[in-house]
Write an enzyme that holds these catalytic residues in place. Sequence first.
Site, PDB file in Angstrom:
ATOM      1  N   TRP A  53      33.942  69.598  37.479  1.00  0.00           N
ATOM      2  CA  TRP A  53      33.674  68.417  38.294  1.00  0.00           C
ATOM      3  C   TRP A  53      34.076  68.718  39.736  1.00  0.00           C
ATOM      4  CZ3 TRP A  53      30.992  67.740  34.650  1.00  0.00           C
ATOM      5  CH2 TRP A  53      31.006  66.757  33.676  1.00  0.00           C
ATOM      6  N   ASN A 166      26.320  64.652  36.854  1.00  0.00           N
ATOM      7  CA  ASN A 166      26.559  64.784  35.425  1.00  0.00           C
ATOM      8  C   ASN A 166      25.755  63.727  34.683  1.00  0.00           C
ATOM      9  OD1 ASN A 166      27.865  65.549  32.924  1.00  0.00           O
ATOM     10  ND2 ASN A 166      29.004  63.623  33.114  1.00  0.00           N
ATOM     11  N   GLU A 167      24.757  64.187  33.932  1.00  0.00           N
ATOM     12  CA  GLU A 167      23.936  63.368  33.045  1.00  0.00           C
ATOM     13  C   GLU A 167      23.273  62.171  33.738  1.00  0.00           C
ATOM     14  OE1 GLU A 167      26.065  64.560  28.845  1.00  0.00           O
ATOM     15  OE2 GLU A 167      26.512  62.555  29.656  1.00  0.00           O
ATOM     16  N   TYR A 240      24.352  66.230  21.664  1.00  0.00           N
ATOM     17  CA  TYR A 240      25.385  65.462  20.964  1.00  0.00           C
ATOM     18  C   TYR A 240      24.724  64.620  19.865  1.00  0.00           C
ATOM     19  CZ  TYR A 240      28.409  66.788  24.822  1.00  0.00           C
ATOM     20  OH  TYR A 240      29.133  67.519  25.747  1.00  0.00           O
ATOM     21  N   GLU A 273      25.793  71.666  27.712  1.00  0.00           N
ATOM     22  CA  GLU A 273      26.862  70.985  26.972  1.00  0.00           C
ATOM     23  C   GLU A 273      26.402  70.833  25.531  1.00  0.00           C
ATOM     24  OE1 GLU A 273      28.428  67.213  28.095  1.00  0.00           O
ATOM     25  OE2 GLU A 273      28.295  67.586  30.237  1.00  0.00           O
TER      26      GLU A 273
END
Length: 344
Positions: A53, A166-167, A240, A273
């Site tokens: 990050w 991020n995403e 995920y 990820e």
Amino acid sequence: MKAHLTLWFTLLTLATDYAGTNSYWIPFLTNDNDVDVIMGHLETSGQKILRVWGFNDVTSVPGSGTVYFQAFSGSSATINTGANGLQRLDAVVKAAEKHGIKLIINFVNNWTDYGGMAAYFSACGVSSNAQWYTASRCQTLYQTYIKAVISRYRNSNAVFAWELANEPRCNGCATSVLTTWIQKTSDYIRSLDTDHMITVGDEGFGLAGDGSYPYQFGEGNDWAANLALPNISFGTFHLYPESWGVNNTWGNGWIQAHAKVCAQLKKPCLFEEYGVPTNHCSVESEWQKTSLGLKDSGMAADLFWQLGDTIKSTGQQTSNDGNTVYYGTADWTCLVDDHVKAIG
């Protein structure tokens, strides 16, 4: 030729593969030696890429000693370059340079962890992420922060790529909203840095598939259209299954679908990820094998979520969100040591 450019061209040949991991927490450690020790563990384990990050946004200045990178007040933002600010990211970059680790540095979070886009809302007069992407005031503040970070590390050989968010999602939006934002932001980054790679940091939603939630376009992503943009260097996707309502073996097709698009567009894929809360080795090693088997057909690297280690100065373990793989454990042997050997 600079090392990062050599690696770029290697990735673009789609003829090799690299292993790495994610650590959102490493820039927030306050002891330089702790950072150095952890980077040393990555080096000796054969990990090549670490995603971190590059943001830590707050809406009020925290107490002494608490790390933050940018604080919003009223309609303005103040970038913290002090000892509890970007100097913490400095320590990460310095340690990465020492240990030969390449960093993906992310500029903002879709989620509210560490501030995210929501930290900007009051300062730029919006109330949702969907508005944030198109509000000129929000984007001016965001680009100011991007410029500050890039100017700080522009000449570091530890930088692998700059990452937009991020995403990023824009639930219910036309996909053109995110595609336009990605194009404008990547063009801006390229105007500041002509050498390093640029990527989105998205989950991989929105592409042809079996019609399950992740393949749908409802989160505002058109993955192929975004990857095709001229200043996006490689594609990112996450995995995920438990959160997405699919099963673990479904993930192999997810990897294959993205690799196919990357091969078609002649840009590498980063499996950026991936994680499950239980049975890390048995589940994730199969995904790694699928990814590695496509190294000549779109795939170039994978980064498991997330890195776990013991902080030397305190003896405490780093954050465990259930997906964490700790250095020195049986899971580490399976998902790091064995995987690196398989890469060769």
